[in-house]
Design a protein around this motif. Structure first.
Motif, PDB file in Angstrom:
ATOM      1  N   THR A   8       2.899   2.811  -2.883  1.00 17.41           N
ATOM      2  CA  THR A   8       2.291   3.034  -1.650  1.00 17.41           C
ATOM      3  C   THR A   8       0.724   2.861  -1.326  1.00 17.41           C
ATOM      4  O   THR A   8      -0.297   2.578  -2.876  1.00 17.41           O
ATOM      5  CB  THR A   8       2.511   4.825  -1.174  1.00 17.41           C
ATOM      6  OG1 THR A   8       2.042   5.298  -2.679  1.00 17.41           O
ATOM      7  CG2 THR A   8       4.224   4.633  -1.257  1.00 17.41           C
ATOM      8  N   LEU A   9       0.272   3.608  -0.396  1.00 19.91           N
ATOM      9  CA  LEU A   9      -1.340   3.444  -0.588  1.00 19.91           C
ATOM     10  C   LEU A   9      -1.738   4.619  -1.617  1.00 19.91           C
ATOM     11  O   LEU A   9      -2.942   4.680  -1.898  1.00 19.91           O
ATOM     12  CB  LEU A   9      -2.310   4.281   1.103  1.00 19.91           C
ATOM     13  CG  LEU A   9      -2.180   2.956   2.027  1.00 19.91           C
ATOM     14  CD1 LEU A   9      -2.106   3.462   3.455  1.00 19.91           C
ATOM     15  CD2 LEU A   9      -3.159   2.137   1.292  1.00 19.91           C
ATOM     16  N   GLN A  10      -1.320   5.552  -1.641  1.00 25.48           N
ATOM     17  CA  GLN A  10      -1.615   6.289  -3.396  1.00 25.48           C
ATOM     18  C   GLN A  10      -2.172   5.427  -3.481  1.00 25.48           C
ATOM     19  O   GLN A  10      -2.702   6.118  -5.217  1.00 25.48           O
ATOM     20  CB  GLN A  10      -0.938   7.239  -3.361  1.00 25.48           C
ATOM     21  CG  GLN A  10      -0.803   9.161  -2.087  1.00 25.48           C
ATOM     22  CD  GLN A  10      -0.204   8.479  -0.320  1.00 25.48           C
ATOM     23  OE1 GLN A  10       1.473   7.035  -0.667  1.00 25.48           O
ATOM     24  NE2 GLN A  10      -0.420   8.647   0.212  1.00 25.48           N
ATOM     25  N   ASP A  11      -1.440   4.668  -4.411  1.00 31.65           N
ATOM     26  CA  ASP A  11      -1.428   3.596  -5.651  1.00 31.65           C
ATOM     27  C   ASP A  11      -2.956   3.043  -5.462  1.00 31.65           C
ATOM     28  O   ASP A  11      -3.232   2.700  -6.761  1.00 31.65           O
ATOM     29  CB  ASP A  11      -0.140   2.948  -6.331  1.00 31.65           C
ATOM     30  CG  ASP A  11       0.522   4.095  -6.468  1.00 31.65           C
ATOM     31  OD1 ASP A  11       0.920   4.832  -7.371  1.00 31.65           O
ATOM     32  OD2 ASP A  11       1.600   3.403  -5.112  1.00 31.65           O
ATOM     33  N   VAL A  12      -3.521   2.683  -4.587  1.00 28.93           N
ATOM     34  CA  VAL A  12      -4.088   1.442  -4.348  1.00 28.93           C
ATOM     35  C   VAL A  12      -5.543   1.587  -5.310  1.00 28.93           C
ATOM     36  O   VAL A  12      -5.702   0.376  -5.889  1.00 28.93           O
ATOM     37  CB  VAL A  12      -5.177   1.535  -3.205  1.00 28.93           C
ATOM     38  CG1 VAL A  12      -6.341   0.831  -2.795  1.00 28.93           C
ATOM     39  CG2 VAL A  12      -4.601   0.638  -1.787  1.00 28.93           C
ATOM     40  N   ASP A  13      -6.145   2.923  -5.491  1.00 29.61           N
ATOM     41  CA  ASP A  13      -7.311   2.589  -6.537  1.00 29.61           C
ATOM     42  C   ASP A  13      -6.426   2.209  -7.970  1.00 29.61           C
ATOM     43  O   ASP A  13      -6.902   1.051  -9.075  1.00 29.61           O
ATOM     44  CB  ASP A  13      -8.258   4.003  -6.915  1.00 29.61           C
ATOM     45  CG  ASP A  13      -8.656   4.389  -5.320  1.00 29.61           C
ATOM     46  OD1 ASP A  13      -8.686   3.902  -5.321  1.00 29.61           O
ATOM     47  OD2 ASP A  13      -8.758   5.972  -5.310  1.00 29.61           O
ATOM     48  N   THR A  14      -5.594   3.197  -8.397  1.00 33.07           N
ATOM     49  CA  THR A  14      -4.588   2.025  -9.713  1.00 33.07           C
ATOM     50  C   THR A  14      -4.393   0.117  -9.438  1.00 33.07           C
ATOM     51  O   THR A  14      -4.988  -0.707 -11.005  1.00 33.07           O
ATOM     52  CB  THR A  14      -3.917   2.334 -10.067  1.00 33.07           C
ATOM     53  OG1 THR A  14      -3.396   4.686 -10.340  1.00 33.07           O
ATOM     54  CG2 THR A  14      -2.625   2.365 -11.647  1.00 33.07           C
ATOM     55  N   LEU A  15      -4.542   0.074  -8.646  1.00 33.41           N
ATOM     56  CA  LEU A  15      -3.718  -1.584  -8.178  1.00 33.41           C
ATOM     57  C   LEU A  15      -6.020  -1.762  -8.876  1.00 33.41           C
ATOM     58  O   LEU A  15      -5.470  -3.357  -9.078  1.00 33.41           O
ATOM     59  CB  LEU A  15      -3.929  -2.092  -6.517  1.00 33.41           C
ATOM     60  CG  LEU A  15      -1.447  -1.025  -6.461  1.00 33.41           C
ATOM     61  CD1 LEU A  15      -1.340  -1.210  -5.099  1.00 33.41           C
ATOM     62  CD2 LEU A  15      -0.754  -1.526  -8.061  1.00 33.41           C
ATOM     63  N   ILE A  16      -6.206  -1.543  -7.840  1.00 30.79           N
ATOM     64  CA  ILE A  16      -7.639  -2.730  -8.333  1.00 30.79           C
ATOM     65  C   ILE A  16      -7.653  -2.053  -9.248  1.00 30.79           C
ATOM     66  O   ILE A  16      -8.563  -3.125 -10.243  1.00 30.79           O
ATOM     67  CB  ILE A  16      -8.602  -1.345  -7.433  1.00 30.79           C
ATOM     68  CG1 ILE A  16      -8.947  -1.573  -6.003  1.00 30.79           C
ATOM     69  CG2 ILE A  16     -10.144  -1.546  -7.771  1.00 30.79           C
ATOM     70  CD1 ILE A  16      -9.303  -0.263  -5.220  1.00 30.79           C
ATOM     71  N   ASP A  17      -7.841  -0.853 -10.410  1.00 29.12           N
ATOM     72  CA  ASP A  17      -8.116  -1.556 -12.168  1.00 29.12           C
ATOM     73  C   ASP A  17      -7.371  -2.293 -12.441  1.00 29.12           C
ATOM     74  O   ASP A  17      -7.996  -3.484 -13.269  1.00 29.12           O
ATOM     75  CB  ASP A  17      -7.876   0.392 -12.602  1.00 29.12           C
ATOM     76  CG  ASP A  17      -8.165  -0.302 -13.680  1.00 29.12           C
ATOM     77  OD1 ASP A  17      -9.311  -0.817 -14.185  1.00 29.12           O
ATOM     78  OD2 ASP A  17      -7.627   0.215 -14.585  1.00 29.12           O
ATOM     79  N   PHE A  18      -6.051  -2.512 -12.384  1.00 28.28           N
ATOM     80  CA  PHE A  18      -4.965  -3.388 -12.565  1.00 28.28           C
ATOM     81  C   PHE A  18      -5.780  -5.082 -12.204  1.00 28.28           C
ATOM     82  O   PHE A  18      -5.641  -5.479 -13.566  1.00 28.28           O
ATOM     83  CB  PHE A  18      -3.452  -3.434 -12.154  1.00 28.28           C
ATOM     84  CG  PHE A  18      -2.963  -1.748 -13.340  1.00 28.28           C
ATOM     85  CD1 PHE A  18      -3.844  -0.757 -14.128  1.00 28.28           C
ATOM     86  CD2 PHE A  18      -1.422  -1.742 -13.703  1.00 28.28           C
ATOM     87  CE1 PHE A  18      -3.430   0.016 -14.433  1.00 28.28           C
ATOM     88  CE2 PHE A  18      -1.023  -0.157 -13.973  1.00 28.28           C
ATOM     89  CZ  PHE A  18      -1.618   0.030 -14.067  1.00 28.28           C
ATOM     90  N   GLN A  19      -5.748  -5.067 -11.259  1.00 29.73           N
ATOM     91  CA  GLN A  19      -5.712  -6.351 -10.778  1.00 29.73           C
ATOM     92  C   GLN A  19      -7.079  -6.598 -11.213  1.00 29.73           C
ATOM     93  O   GLN A  19      -7.480  -7.823 -11.873  1.00 29.73           O
ATOM     94  CB  GLN A  19      -5.957  -6.348  -9.330  1.00 29.73           C
ATOM     95  CG  GLN A  19      -4.465  -6.115  -8.943  1.00 29.73           C
ATOM     96  CD  GLN A  19      -4.062  -7.454  -9.616  1.00 29.73           C
ATOM     97  OE1 GLN A  19      -3.326  -8.769  -9.426  1.00 29.73           O
ATOM     98  NE2 GLN A  19      -2.905  -6.351 -10.482  1.00 29.73           N
ATOM     99  N   GLN A  20      -8.126  -5.948 -11.951  1.00 30.32           N
ATOM    100  CA  GLN A  20      -9.978  -6.553 -11.803  1.00 30.32           C
ATOM    101  C   GLN A  20      -9.349  -6.530 -13.639  1.00 30.32           C
ATOM    102  O   GLN A  20      -9.705  -7.610 -13.943  1.00 30.32           O
ATOM    103  CB  GLN A  20     -10.425  -5.217 -11.672  1.00 30.32           C
ATOM    104  CG  GLN A  20     -11.181  -5.074 -10.815  1.00 30.32           C
ATOM    105  CD  GLN A  20     -11.984  -3.541  -9.428  1.00 30.32           C
ATOM    106  OE1 GLN A  20     -11.825  -2.804 -10.956  1.00 30.32           O
ATOM    107  NE2 GLN A  20     -13.275  -4.132  -8.975  1.00 30.32           N
ATOM    108  N   LYS A  21      -8.406  -5.709 -13.929  1.00 28.62           N
ATOM    109  CA  LYS A  21      -8.251  -6.336 -15.932  1.00 28.62           C
ATOM    110  C   LYS A  21      -7.743  -7.675 -15.821  1.00 28.62           C
ATOM    111  O   LYS A  21      -7.450  -8.461 -16.344  1.00 28.62           O
ATOM    112  CB  LYS A  21      -8.313  -4.412 -16.214  1.00 28.62           C
ATOM    113  CG  LYS A  21      -8.126  -3.240 -16.571  1.00 28.62           C
ATOM    114  CD  LYS A  21      -7.349  -2.551 -17.409  1.00 28.62           C
ATOM    115  CE  LYS A  21      -8.942  -0.847 -16.727  1.00 28.62           C
ATOM    116  NZ  LYS A  21      -7.946  -0.495 -17.530  1.00 28.62           N
TER     117      LYS A  21
END
Length: 150
Positions: A8-21
């Motif tokens: 969900t939108l609440q997961d965006v910060d985690t997804l950003i972190d994971f995709q950058q890694k």
């Protein structure tokens, strides 16, 4: 216990972190966080673009992947593309990807309109290729070519 659910939108910060890694680990690429954030918000705003699944252990997100779509006129069905696969380093080799993959395969198998699953992987990412082959995927049929605007 590990669970798989739609992000969900609440997961965006985690997804950003994971995709950058993921980009840095797999291709040595540094992604612009602002562009990535806009891209994720666009994805969540338009389900026709795709969606993310996340893997959670208790309340901690430990993995993710995105699904996008390809229509096959040859087969009169939808192919799902598995993209942006990431599992936290601390949780690798513990079956997290297998759980995420099995979840997708079960969904595809249960829906007659879905006919298969595809992914692409950087040619130098031997570790990922071994994992995908262990899941029963075959990388020998197509070669993906691309052109991207600068």
């Amino acid at each position: 216990m590990i669970t798989i659910q739609k992000a969900t939108l609440q997961d965006v910060d985690t997804l950003i972190d994971f995709q950058q890694k993921l980009a840095f680990e797999s291709e040595g690429v540094t992604l612009n966080g602002n562009v990535l954030r806009k891209g994720l918000h666009a994805l969540f705003a338009d389900p026709n673009k795709g969606f993310y699944f996340i893997a959670k252990e208790n309340s901690e997100v430990i993995g993710c992947h995105m699904i996008t779509f390809e229509w096959s006129d040859w087969r009169n069905g939808m192919v799902w593309w598995l993209q942006s696969v990431y599992v936290k380093e601390s949780h690798r080799k513990k079956g997290v990807f297998k759980l995420m993959y099995d979840n997708i395969v079960n969904i595809v198998n249960a829906d007659p309109g879905l006919i298969g699953l595809r992914l692409y992987v950087d040619k130098t990412n031997a570790r990922a290729m071994k994992v995908y082959e262990a899941m029963g995927m075959d990388g020998s049929h197509y070669t993906v070519y691309e052109w991207m605007k600068a």
